[in-house]
Design a protein around this motif. Structure first.
Motif, PDB file in Angstrom:
ATOM      1  N   ALA A   1     -24.719   0.134 -27.309  1.00 24.98           N
ATOM      2  CA  ALA A   1     -23.916   1.354 -27.477  1.00 24.98           C
ATOM      3  C   ALA A   1     -23.735   2.107 -26.156  1.00 24.98           C
ATOM      4  O   ALA A   1     -22.674   2.645 -25.874  1.00 24.98           O
ATOM      5  CB  ALA A   1     -24.551   2.264 -28.512  1.00 24.98           C
ATOM      6  N   GLY A   2     -24.790   2.099 -25.332  1.00 26.34           N
ATOM      7  CA  GLY A   2     -24.706   2.807 -24.054  1.00 26.34           C
ATOM      8  C   GLY A   2     -23.664   2.181 -23.142  1.00 26.34           C
ATOM      9  O   GLY A   2     -22.853   2.870 -22.530  1.00 26.34           O
ATOM     10  N   ALA A   3     -23.663   0.837 -23.099  1.00 29.78           N
ATOM     11  CA  ALA A   3     -22.726   0.121 -22.231  1.00 29.78           C
ATOM     12  C   ALA A   3     -21.285   0.402 -22.632  1.00 29.78           C
ATOM     13  O   ALA A   3     -20.421   0.646 -21.787  1.00 29.78           O
ATOM     14  CB  ALA A   3     -23.004  -1.381 -22.275  1.00 29.78           C
ATOM     15  N   SER A   4     -21.020   0.401 -23.957  1.00 30.62           N
ATOM     16  CA  SER A   4     -19.636   0.575 -24.391  1.00 30.62           C
ATOM     17  C   SER A   4     -19.180   2.027 -24.256  1.00 30.62           C
ATOM     18  O   SER A   4     -18.025   2.290 -23.935  1.00 30.62           O
ATOM     19  CB  SER A   4     -19.459   0.078 -25.818  1.00 30.62           C
ATOM     20  OG  SER A   4     -20.332   0.780 -26.655  1.00 30.62           O
ATOM     21  N   SER A   5     -20.080   2.980 -24.486  1.00 29.22           N
ATOM     22  CA  SER A   5     -19.711   4.383 -24.284  1.00 29.22           C
ATOM     23  C   SER A   5     -19.346   4.608 -22.820  1.00 29.22           C
ATOM     24  O   SER A   5     -18.387   5.302 -22.504  1.00 29.22           O
ATOM     25  CB  SER A   5     -20.862   5.331 -24.634  1.00 29.22           C
ATOM     26  OG  SER A   5     -21.082   5.326 -26.004  1.00 29.22           O
ATOM     27  N   LEU A   6     -20.157   3.996 -21.961  1.00 36.07           N
ATOM     28  CA  LEU A   6     -19.896   4.135 -20.531  1.00 36.07           C
ATOM     29  C   LEU A   6     -18.564   3.478 -20.192  1.00 36.07           C
ATOM     30  O   LEU A   6     -17.772   4.021 -19.408  1.00 36.07           O
ATOM     31  CB  LEU A   6     -21.030   3.465 -19.744  1.00 36.07           C
ATOM     32  CG  LEU A   6     -21.143   3.893 -18.294  1.00 36.07           C
ATOM     33  CD1 LEU A   6     -21.501   5.366 -18.196  1.00 36.07           C
ATOM     34  CD2 LEU A   6     -22.201   3.077 -17.566  1.00 36.07           C
ATOM     35  N   MET A   7     -18.281   2.339 -20.824  1.00 37.72           N
ATOM     36  CA  MET A   7     -17.025   1.641 -20.567  1.00 37.72           C
ATOM     37  C   MET A   7     -15.838   2.486 -21.032  1.00 37.72           C
ATOM     38  O   MET A   7     -14.823   2.573 -20.337  1.00 37.72           O
ATOM     39  CB  MET A   7     -17.048   0.285 -21.265  1.00 37.72           C
ATOM     40  CG  MET A   7     -16.068  -0.698 -20.706  1.00 37.72           C
ATOM     41  SD  MET A   7     -14.510  -0.678 -21.633  1.00 37.72           S
ATOM     42  CE  MET A   7     -14.679  -2.162 -22.598  1.00 37.72           C
ATOM     43  N   ALA A   8     -15.978   3.119 -22.187  1.00 38.27           N
ATOM     44  CA  ALA A   8     -14.901   3.989 -22.691  1.00 38.27           C
ATOM     45  C   ALA A   8     -14.674   5.147 -21.721  1.00 38.27           C
ATOM     46  O   ALA A   8     -13.545   5.538 -21.436  1.00 38.27           O
ATOM     47  CB  ALA A   8     -15.256   4.522 -24.076  1.00 38.27           C
ATOM     48  N   GLU A   9     -15.770   5.665 -21.196  1.00 40.21           N
ATOM     49  CA  GLU A   9     -15.692   6.773 -20.248  1.00 40.21           C
ATOM     50  C   GLU A   9     -15.019   6.296 -18.952  1.00 40.21           C
ATOM     51  O   GLU A   9     -14.205   7.009 -18.373  1.00 40.21           O
ATOM     52  CB  GLU A   9     -17.125   7.269 -19.996  1.00 40.21           C
ATOM     53  CG  GLU A   9     -17.262   8.418 -19.057  1.00 40.21           C
ATOM     54  CD  GLU A   9     -16.578   9.685 -19.512  1.00 40.21           C
ATOM     55  OE1 GLU A   9     -16.330   9.848 -20.726  1.00 40.21           O
ATOM     56  OE2 GLU A   9     -16.245  10.510 -18.647  1.00 40.21           O
ATOM     57  N   ILE A  10     -15.339   5.087 -18.518  1.00 42.02           N
ATOM     58  CA  ILE A  10     -14.701   4.521 -17.326  1.00 42.02           C
ATOM     59  C   ILE A  10     -13.200   4.360 -17.581  1.00 42.02           C
ATOM     60  O   ILE A  10     -12.369   4.679 -16.728  1.00 42.02           O
ATOM     61  CB  ILE A  10     -15.349   3.156 -16.951  1.00 42.02           C
ATOM     62  CG1 ILE A  10     -16.770   3.391 -16.427  1.00 42.02           C
ATOM     63  CG2 ILE A  10     -14.513   2.410 -15.914  1.00 42.02           C
ATOM     64  CD1 ILE A  10     -17.594   2.124 -16.247  1.00 42.02           C
ATOM     65  N   GLY A  11     -12.852   3.888 -18.783  1.00 39.77           N
ATOM     66  CA  GLY A  11     -11.435   3.751 -19.154  1.00 39.77           C
ATOM     67  C   GLY A  11     -10.713   5.083 -19.086  1.00 39.77           C
ATOM     68  O   GLY A  11      -9.602   5.171 -18.554  1.00 39.77           O
ATOM     69  N   ALA A  12     -11.346   6.119 -19.602  1.00 36.26           N
ATOM     70  CA  ALA A  12     -10.739   7.454 -19.591  1.00 36.26           C
ATOM     71  C   ALA A  12     -10.523   7.918 -18.147  1.00 36.26           C
ATOM     72  O   ALA A  12      -9.481   8.475 -17.803  1.00 36.26           O
ATOM     73  CB  ALA A  12     -11.614   8.446 -20.363  1.00 36.26           C
ATOM     74  N   GLU A  13     -11.522   7.642 -17.282  1.00 38.05           N
ATOM     75  CA  GLU A  13     -11.389   8.045 -15.872  1.00 38.05           C
ATOM     76  C   GLU A  13     -10.279   7.261 -15.160  1.00 38.05           C
ATOM     77  O   GLU A  13      -9.601   7.792 -14.287  1.00 38.05           O
ATOM     78  CB  GLU A  13     -12.706   7.836 -15.127  1.00 38.05           C
ATOM     79  CG  GLU A  13     -13.700   8.955 -15.267  1.00 38.05           C
ATOM     80  CD  GLU A  13     -13.171  10.307 -14.820  1.00 38.05           C
ATOM     81  OE1 GLU A  13     -12.333  10.394 -13.902  1.00 38.05           O
ATOM     82  OE2 GLU A  13     -13.585  11.309 -15.412  1.00 38.05           O
ATOM     83  N   SER A  14     -10.124   5.983 -15.535  1.00 40.28           N
ATOM     84  CA  SER A  14      -9.085   5.168 -14.892  1.00 40.28           C
ATOM     85  C   SER A  14      -7.722   5.801 -15.125  1.00 40.28           C
ATOM     86  O   SER A  14      -6.860   5.801 -14.250  1.00 40.28           O
ATOM     87  CB  SER A  14      -9.062   3.758 -15.466  1.00 40.28           C
ATOM     88  OG  SER A  14     -10.322   3.170 -15.310  1.00 40.28           O
ATOM     89  N   LEU A  15      -7.531   6.328 -16.339  1.00 40.18           N
ATOM     90  CA  LEU A  15      -6.237   6.928 -16.679  1.00 40.18           C
ATOM     91  C   LEU A  15      -6.023   8.232 -15.926  1.00 40.18           C
ATOM     92  O   LEU A  15      -4.902   8.661 -15.739  1.00 40.18           O
ATOM     93  CB  LEU A  15      -6.158   7.179 -18.177  1.00 40.18           C
ATOM     94  CG  LEU A  15      -6.168   5.910 -19.021  1.00 40.18           C
ATOM     95  CD1 LEU A  15      -6.128   6.273 -20.489  1.00 40.18           C
ATOM     96  CD2 LEU A  15      -4.984   5.032 -18.675  1.00 40.18           C
ATOM     97  N   ARG A  16      -7.110   8.867 -15.534  1.00 36.04           N
ATOM     98  CA  ARG A  16      -6.971  10.144 -14.802  1.00 36.04           C
ATOM     99  C   ARG A  16      -6.642   9.887 -13.326  1.00 36.04           C
ATOM    100  O   ARG A  16      -6.419  10.817 -12.577  1.00 36.04           O
ATOM    101  CB  ARG A  16      -8.255  10.960 -14.933  1.00 36.04           C
ATOM    102  CG  ARG A  16      -8.458  11.475 -16.330  1.00 36.04           C
ATOM    103  CD  ARG A  16      -9.673  12.378 -16.464  1.00 36.04           C
ATOM    104  NE  ARG A  16      -9.899  12.679 -17.874  1.00 36.04           N
ATOM    105  CZ  ARG A  16     -10.996  12.379 -18.563  1.00 36.04           C
ATOM    106  NH1 ARG A  16     -12.005  11.805 -17.959  1.00 36.04           N
ATOM    107  NH2 ARG A  16     -11.083  12.668 -19.842  1.00 36.04           N
ATOM    108  N   ASN A  17      -6.611   8.611 -12.949  1.00 35.30           N
ATOM    109  CA  ASN A  17      -6.298   8.227 -11.575  1.00 35.30           C
ATOM    110  C   ASN A  17      -7.153   8.976 -10.568  1.00 35.30           C
ATOM    111  O   ASN A  17      -6.696   9.400  -9.510  1.00 35.30           O
ATOM    112  CB  ASN A  17      -4.804   8.466 -11.301  1.00 35.30           C
ATOM    113  CG  ASN A  17      -4.351   7.710 -10.064  1.00 35.30           C
ATOM    114  OD1 ASN A  17      -4.962   6.710  -9.682  1.00 35.30           O
ATOM    115  ND2 ASN A  17      -3.320   8.208  -9.424  1.00 35.30           N
TER     116      ASN A  17
END
Lengths: 212, 212
Positions: free
Chosen positions: B114-130
């Motif tokens: 769960a920790g890895a995927s939450s972090l991945m979702a957070e990374i995805g969100a940051e990618s969109l923020r450029n």
């Protein structure tokens, strides 16, 4: 009698005008909140930040929404309506692959707006946290899932596609793939609609075992 | 001479022990930071929160990482290594569909934490923020993309799969679908590995036009 009617009309019109203003201002707060949540996350964004973005005093803003939770709730309701409208485009009499692909492309177009997709990524992150916010958005997902199930079952009944061995997993994975593409198209400039569409067709045809 | 050697050995051993401790403590900070970022987001989590999670004083923590940015940088480096190890499993002599599916399933297993995927979702969100954070993680993505291209081109050259009309879009959409599934398996209890696998095979076979 005529005078009374006229007065009623004036009062009603004023009421209508006030309501329009109330609705406009409410919308203004929601737009500002979406921008803030997309930028700073549901947890990162403060009511102060939302006030500044909406150019409203805290006193004015609290007249529309008593809390950040109430704003998030209103955004979830908007998302529910948008999602329902998009999945409805899956219905019709065209070949299933065209309808599914058309619906996915419509969703990608909707998500191409950077604000919408940032917010969606943020919603995805909250879903994984199994928080109240996440649970609220999970209910939207359930509605989409049920509509897709109906469409697939109709196509099987009509003999358009072969029976699906694991319906729930097939729906879940299709939705997951579509969500993944909706997000990636924002950060990957090569993923324009004309280039997504043929690959998307191959993907759907593969998952549903449609002979192309 | 013997004494000097012995002294050197003792000093070296002490140095080794100190380094082990330093590395352990550093790892402890990173694990704590991952938990905080997964829970509160990169922006939401504060250095204080990370200190509390790591049970360290700010003074102690700053000896390992001078800033939140330095912690994020170290996590990105870890992610880069993990991603590289996972994509390497795509190489080999087994049929392409088995290798691709095996690699995807390995990625899902890694992300099931769960920790890895939450972090991945957070990374995805940051990618969109450029943002700077997003850009740092985008470089990991580039490496994965290039490895997949090599694998696909080898399979085409060997005649195992037909030529791919739009290689870049095909790679981008495959990665997007895999990322979407990796995230959704966490919030959807029905998406267990044994149920994902057959649908994943159909998806990959469809995208790459592999006759099954």
């Amino acid at each position: 009698m005529a005078v009374r009617d006229e007065m009623t009309a004036v009062v009603a019109e004023q009421g209508g005008r006030m309501q329009a203003t109330h609705e406009e201002r409410r919308r203004q707060v929601l737009d500002a909140a979406r921008a803030c949540f997309a930028r700073s996350g549901f947890r990162g964004a403060s009511m102060q930040e939302i006030c500044a973005e909406a150019r409203m005093s805290p006193g004015a803003l609290y007249r529309y929404f008593p809390s950040k939770e109430a704003i998030i709730e209103a955004i979830a309701e908007d998302e529910r309506c948008d999602a329902a409208a998009i999945v409805e485009t899956m219905r019709g009499t065209a070949p299933l692959i065209d309808r599914l692909c058309g619906c996915a492309m419509g969703y990608f177009a909707f998500m191409r707006d950077a604000g919408a997709s940032s917010l969606m990524a943020e919603i995805g992150a909250e879903s994984l946290r199994n928080s109240t916010i996440g649970q609220r958005f999970a209910r939207i997902d359930d509605h989409v899932r049920e509509t897709i199930r109906e469409i697939f079952e109709e196509a099987i009944a009509r003999g358009e596609i072969p029976p699906i061995e694991d319906m729930n997993a097939t729906i879940g994975i299709t939705m997951a793939a579509v969500d993944g593409i909706a997000l990636r198209q924002i950060s990957d400039p090569e993923l324009t609609p004309d280039r997504i569409e043929p690959v998307m067709r191959r993907l759907i045809a593969g998952v549903l075992q449609i002979r192309t």
